[in-house]
Design an enzyme around this catalytic site. Structure first.
Site, PDB file in Angstrom:
ATOM      1  N   GLY A   1       0.783  -1.222   0.000  1.00  0.00           N
ATOM      2  CA  GLY A   1       0.000   0.000   0.000  1.00  0.00           C
ATOM      3  C   GLY A   1       0.816   1.275   0.000  1.00  0.00           C
TER       4      GLY A   1
ATOM      5  N   SER B   1      -7.019  10.765   8.978  1.00  0.00           N
ATOM      6  CA  SER B   1      -7.905  10.509   7.841  1.00  0.00           C
ATOM      7  C   SER B   1      -9.024  11.540   7.810  1.00  0.00           C
ATOM      8  CB  SER B   1      -8.520   9.110   7.956  1.00  0.00           C
ATOM      9  OG  SER B   1      -9.512   8.900   6.965  1.00  0.00           O
TER      10      SER B   1
ATOM     11  N   TYR C   1     -12.656   2.855  13.493  1.00  0.00           N
ATOM     12  CA  TYR C   1     -11.635   3.460  12.635  1.00  0.00           C
ATOM     13  C   TYR C   1     -11.684   4.985  12.737  1.00  0.00           C
ATOM     14  CZ  TYR C   1      -8.880   4.499   8.465  1.00  0.00           C
ATOM     15  OH  TYR C   1      -7.934   4.983   7.599  1.00  0.00           O
TER      16      TYR C   1
END
Length: 290
Positions: free
Chosen positions: A38, A160, A184
């Site tokens: 990734g 994020s 998350y």
């Protein structure tokens, strides 16, 4: 909308100063966690190609070795890649990772806390923590606390745009029922709060900044949201924060598409940040050095 926003960010990034000369990072040492695939692997390869010595971390030693060999073969003699392994869900292994890194490299220039997980069901680690919280928050907090005096230039924490806007201190371990997306989002808000508090406690260098790494078609994105992002090869936001002279003296910021962005108001709440900091010290068993 989200994919379009970050694709535009990639174009903007190309107009800003990212180092491209093969020797631009020569002599620099960079530790990057979660770098066997990734964005982490892509960033590691780009840094090594610029001449950096990259300390590549993976959960599995064989996979870390293979990733290091693959990158080294691709870049030839431009940089050096060394593989390290530790399960970031296990606090003891995080401590061992820090100890090995310090033994091999008493000082490093850049620490990138990139490793992250998105488990679909609730998993408790051997230390008794929900896995998302353990890997995405506790592990980088602990690793940073153990290495902070060794880092000379930059600390980069991955957050994020999916971060939550509120924190329930009574549900950090998903005590009230597990939701993969909520776990998350909570972890990424906690990383913003940790990074902001860390920056207030450091006298740069090193600087401490966090970022949204982009909506990128990694395994994690495909698992949680489906194919809605850009190619991994275009994900250069971590690279920007690690190398750009534009942000060499910037600290305590949250970046989206290489630009500082406002964070949720809870991040600016000093008492909330300090409460989280105290919890993380208690959970990790490590007190940050003054």
């Amino acid at each position: 909308m989200r994919g379009h926003l970050l694709q535009a960010g990639v174009k903007y990034c190309s107009a800003r100063r990212i180092l491209t000369k093969a020797s631009a990072m020569e002599g620099k040492k960079v530790l990057i966690t979660g770098a066997t695939d990734g964005i982490g692997k892509h960033t590691a390869a780009r840094l090594a190609k610029l001449g950096a010595t990259v300390l590549l971390h993976g959960r599995n030693q064989h996979k870390a070795d293979e990733a290091a060999k693959e990158i080294q073969k691709k870049i030839g003699g431009q940089g050096h890649v060394h593989a390290y392994a530790a399960d970031m869900a296990v606090l003891g292994q995080v401590r061992e990772l820090a100890s090995r890194v310090q033994k091999d490299h008493p000082s490093i220039d850049i620490l990138i806390n990139n490793a992250g997980v998105f488990p679909e069901r609730k998993i408790l680690t051997e230390d008794g923590f929900e896995q998302t919280w353990a890997v995405n928050v506790l592990a980088p907090f602990l690793l940073t606390s153990l290495l902070v005096k060794s880092v000379k230039e930059r600390i980069i924490n991955v957050s994020s745009i999916s971060a939550s806007s509120r924190i329930d201190f009574d549900n950090l371990n998903q005590e009230k029922g597990f939701s993969a997306h909520n776990a998350y989002s909570l972890s990424k808000l906690a990383m913003m709060m940790f990074n902001t508090e860390l920056a207030t406690r450091l006298s740069p260098p090193p600087t401490a900044n966090c970022l949204d790494p982009g909506t990128v078609n990694t395994k994690m994105l495909l698992q949680g949201w489906g194919p809605c992002g850009i190619d991994i090869e275009d994900a250069n936001h971590e690279l920007y924060l690690a190398t750009s002279p534009d942000v060499a003296n910037t600290t305590g910021q949250y970046f989206v598409s290489d630009r500082p962005r406002r964070m949720p108001s809870i991040v600016q709440d000093i008492s909330a940040r300090q409460r989280l900091w105290n919890i993380l010290e208690e959970q990790s068993g490590e007190t940050f050095p003054e």
